[in-house]
Design an enzyme around this catalytic site. Structure first.
Site, PDB file in Angstrom:
ATOM      1  N   ASP A  46       1.123  38.880  21.986  1.00  0.00           N
ATOM      2  CA  ASP A  46       1.870  39.705  21.036  1.00  0.00           C
ATOM      3  C   ASP A  46       2.390  40.990  21.676  1.00  0.00           C
ATOM      4  O   ASP A  46       1.967  41.386  22.760  1.00  0.00           O
ATOM      5  CB  ASP A  46       0.982  40.067  19.843  1.00  0.00           C
ATOM      6  CG  ASP A  46       0.901  38.954  18.817  1.00  0.00           C
ATOM      7  OD1 ASP A  46       1.655  37.980  18.938  1.00  0.00           O
ATOM      8  OD2 ASP A  46       0.074  39.073  17.887  1.00  0.00           O
ATOM      9  N   LYS A  68       5.951  40.381  17.422  1.00  0.00           N
ATOM     10  CA  LYS A  68       6.654  40.726  16.190  1.00  0.00           C
ATOM     11  C   LYS A  68       6.712  42.240  16.099  1.00  0.00           C
ATOM     12  O   LYS A  68       5.684  42.901  16.156  1.00  0.00           O
ATOM     13  CB  LYS A  68       5.925  40.165  14.962  1.00  0.00           C
ATOM     14  CG  LYS A  68       5.925  38.643  14.873  1.00  0.00           C
ATOM     15  CD  LYS A  68       5.099  38.197  13.682  1.00  0.00           C
ATOM     16  CE  LYS A  68       5.168  36.697  13.500  1.00  0.00           C
ATOM     17  NZ  LYS A  68       6.508  36.239  13.149  1.00  0.00           N
ATOM     18  N   MET A 180       0.714  49.410  10.514  1.00  0.00           N
ATOM     19  CA  MET A 180       2.129  49.055  10.393  1.00  0.00           C
ATOM     20  C   MET A 180       2.799  49.737   9.192  1.00  0.00           C
ATOM     21  O   MET A 180       3.448  49.096   8.374  1.00  0.00           O
ATOM     22  CB  MET A 180       2.283  47.531  10.278  1.00  0.00           C
ATOM     23  CG  MET A 180       1.686  46.782  11.451  1.00  0.00           C
ATOM     24  SD  MET A 180       1.628  44.987  11.210  1.00  0.00           S
ATOM     25  CE  MET A 180       0.309  44.841   9.978  1.00  0.00           C
TER      26      MET A 180
END
Length: 264
Positions: A46, A68, A180
């Site tokens: 990731d 992502k 996030m």
């Protein structure tokens, strides 16, 4: 001396390991994670996996990026799952490497379900949670007997068909640790204020914890959106809101900087 490989289960061909890489510093990798890096044929990693962690992969390993990032072109989760299944069926040792812990906002659960449905054997290796580690290394305890006996972990990006009731979380009185959430801070703060959380509630944000890019910003609930707008809080960051965020100042003078000795 005991070999590290003897402390870790064998990484069999045709299997997938879902592994947490921790917050960034390779010193926080588990022995199982190190063994997986040294053994895997393919590492699907990731965006939040620090390059220093990938340096432990053996020379013949194939590295595949599947990160992502909010607001940027990203790999589709369905495609990632299908790729893991394909690689395992080719007889590879497949390491799915995720920042922090794979089961804390890492979509590890979705990948575990996909592998199980496809009949692919897999192993789950927990990692040091980025949310809790980012706070701990800066002297912010997730719980304190005098302030809180619970803590809330929440994501700033809910699934498309879900909605986070921020005002309800505010009413619990428990500190909130956000993942996030930088781009969503205005709406999050609005909801928390509407839920009765005071505007002067202590807040702290950590970007790039345990890495060379690390930065720490202290403020209050109501100042968070402005700090983000001014670029002082950078994404990705862990944001803590609540009494625990004020604890850092009480011990900062004697707290050794994380990794300072290793860097010398």
């Amino acid at each position: 001396m005991i070999s590290l490989s003897r402390l870790s289960p064998p990484f069999a061909p045709g299997t997938v390991w879902l592994v947490g890489a921790g917050p960034g510093d390779p010193g926080l990798l588990t022995i199982h994670a190190l063994n997986a890096l040294a053994t895997a044929d393919v590492i699907v990693y990731d965006a939040l996996v620090d390059p220093a962690v990938l340096s432990f992969a053996h020379e013949g390993a194939t590295l595949e990026f599947a990160g992502k990032r909010g607001g940027k072109p990203s790999a589709v989760q369905r495609d990632i799952c299908e790729r893991l299944i394909q690689l395992a069926r080719e007889g590879r040792r497949v390491l799915r490497l995720k920042g922090g812990d794979p089961f804390i906002f890492g979509r590890g659960g979705e990948e575990a379900l996909a592998l199980s449905d496809a009949g692919v054997p897999f192993r789950i290796i927990p990692g040091v949670s980025s949310g809790l580690a980012s706070l701990a290394i800066h002297g912010v305890p997730a719980t304190m007997r005098k302030t809180n006996h619970a803590v809330i972990l929440a994501t700033g990006h809910a699934a498309p068909d879900a909605e986070i009731e921020w005002s309800g979380l505010a009413r619990t009185g428990a500190p909130i640790v956000l993942y996030m959430a930088v781009s969503s801070l205005p709406s999050i703060v609005k909801g928390l204020l509407e839920g009765g959380l005071a505007g002067d509630t202590p807040a702290l944000a950590v970007h790039g914890a345990t890495t060379a890019k690390e930065s720490v910003v202290e403020g209050t609930l109501e100042t968070l959106p402005k700090l983000a707008e001014e670029g002082l809080i950078r994404s990705p960051a862990i944001v803590a809101i609540g009494a625990i965020a004020a604890f850092r100042s009480a011990i900062a003078n004697h707290l050794l900087e994380f990794g300072s000795e290793a860097a010398q």
